[in-house]
Structures are given as C-alpha cells and as structure tokens.
Design an enzyme around this catalytic site. Sequence first.
Site, short mmCIF file in Angstrom:
data_model
loop_
_atom_site.label_atom_id
_atom_site.label_comp_id
_atom_site.label_asym_id
_atom_site.label_seq_id
_atom_site.Cartn_x
_atom_site.Cartn_y
_atom_site.Cartn_z
CB CYS A 75 52.16 20.81 50.19
SG CYS A 75 52.49 20.25 51.76
CB SER A 76 54.08 17.20 48.08
OG SER A 76 54.80 17.91 48.51
CB CYS A 77 52.75 15.76 54.25
SG CYS A 77 53.10 17.27 54.16
CB CYS B 291 50.40 15.72 51.18
SG CYS B 291 49.89 17.35 51.97
#
Lengths: 217, 93
Positions: free
Chosen positions: A123-125, A120
């Site tokens: 962000c941090s999906c 991702c």
Amino acid sequence: MTDHDHHDHDHHDHEHAHAPPQPDDKVHSYYQILGIALKELLIEKGVVSADEVRRQIEHRDSITPANGSLVVAKAWADPAFRQRLLADGNAAVAELGFHMTTTKLVAVENKPDEHNVVVCTLCSCYPRDLLGLPPSWYKSRAYRARVVREPRAVLAEFGTHIADDVALRVHDSTADMRFLVVPMRPAGTEAMSEAELAALVTRDSMIGVSLPDQPGH
Amino acid sequence: MTRFSPGEQVRVRDDYPPGHIRTPVYLRGKTGEVDRYFGEFANAEIAAYGLPGPRKGVYKVRFRAIDLWSDYAGPARDVIEADIYEHWLEKTA
C-alpha cells in the site's frame, strides 16, 4: 512572425467547447466516493465532528520532512544519539519532540558498503508521523512493483547510481514498522552545525532513492 | 521465547488464503534469513476486520534478490527485506 503573434489576434480561430479545467474538477473513484460517504455518515451520527476531521488533516499537513532532517542531522553530529536512534527509533525521536503514534520507527543506516531504500509494496506505509505524507511517486504502482524487482534501475532513474560493490537493501514495509534511512554524512561537513547539516538532508535521501545534498550546493 | 532466531533460515508459507494478508505474494514459498525479531503486534489479518485476536510475533526477514528473481540483474549481495508474521514462517530443516 506569424499571424498568431499579432497583438490584436482575436482568438476566433479557436473553438473552446469547454471551460478550462478547474483545480477542483475531478471525477471521484469508487473508493473516494466511499470515503466521502463514510466521513459524512460519521459526522451525521456524531462519531466525529467536521472540525475534528479538519483539525486532523491540518495536523497531518503540518508534519514535514524537515522533522526527519533534524533527526538525521543529530544522528550525524551525536554518536550517542545515533546509537539510541538505531536501538529504539520511537524513543530517540521523542527526545526531539516527535511522536510516533501507532507504529514503530526503525532507522537503517547507510554505510560505505550498504545502501538502504524503503518501499511499501502492499500500500503506502511511510513514517508519516515523522516525515508527513509520502510523495505521490512513493504510492505509485510503478515504484512499488519495480523497486523490489529492479531497485538499481529505479534508483538510476532518480539519478542515484549505487556501485556494484555496495549492497542494496530494500525494506518492504509490510507490518507495523516504519523505516527511516539515515544517509551517510557528506564529506566536508565536519565544521557544520546541526542546523546546517539538517539543510542537506532531503526527503528522498531519507527514503533512500537519493543521497543527501553536498555542502555548498 | 521466540520461534526463530536471527541468522536462521526460514521459508515463507506457499499459501494463498483469501482476506487481508500482509505477506506479499512475491515472497510466498521463498526462503530467507531472519534478521531480527520485532516483538508481538496486532495480527493485521484479523484487525483489518475490527476483530479481536491474539497478537503475533513479527520478524524482519532478508531475502537475496537473486533468490526472488531468476533474472535479477544486480549483484548477488542485494537483498529485499520484509516484516513477516510468525505464522507465515516455517523452518527449512
């Protein structure tokens, strides 16, 4: 032997100006403080209770990559399930009691001529509903920036070398889809049960930065 | 009826509006190929602010790594795929 190894060494030659660091000693960043303030306000105003917040954290922490390992092992052992998983990830994992809450699970399968890896960049999906919290490197700027720029070099740093005749597919999770890599079933596992197979499926192999363990390791 | 079909060439808008945009900058202005259509989803650009708004179609779009990075060191078959909202895509022809 030096003087420092003497058992009766009195330590007075070291000046300890500070107490040793404690695990909860940390300086919060601006956004961490903002998060704490928001949580305290929500609790103060009765929107959520402290116990609900705690329960949710406990629930999040209870989700582990072992869930995904069971899904992959079943996909290896059961071709019909594999097809259902590729067609509709949410419905397939629900058969095993795992529930995606707000996102769509998309399984991508490695093939002899194709290797998949997930990131991702924004962000941090991550498929948290299935695998739990992502590893810290997955959220690092270095991984996020580099895996779309020089994926083969990044994989090599994980010890994973992808042959040049294998296409690399990097999946950048930019919307509501969450990707699960279904690695290739290792050779020599034909007689193994689903539980034995699941033990070979590591977290990193479901992100795509590594391959599953080999039997007998 | 979806605006783009799998296999179709699309270009990502080369646009830099302010706000919560989930179209990565490294893909803006780049041309790729539609892999598949995922359906309609809440538009993150509006939902991020807690505002209501129409849902938007989302496509999985495949880009050749060598089309994104002029000095890409790997094979020409390597691809980067991302999920792009329909209003960020335009036809190439």
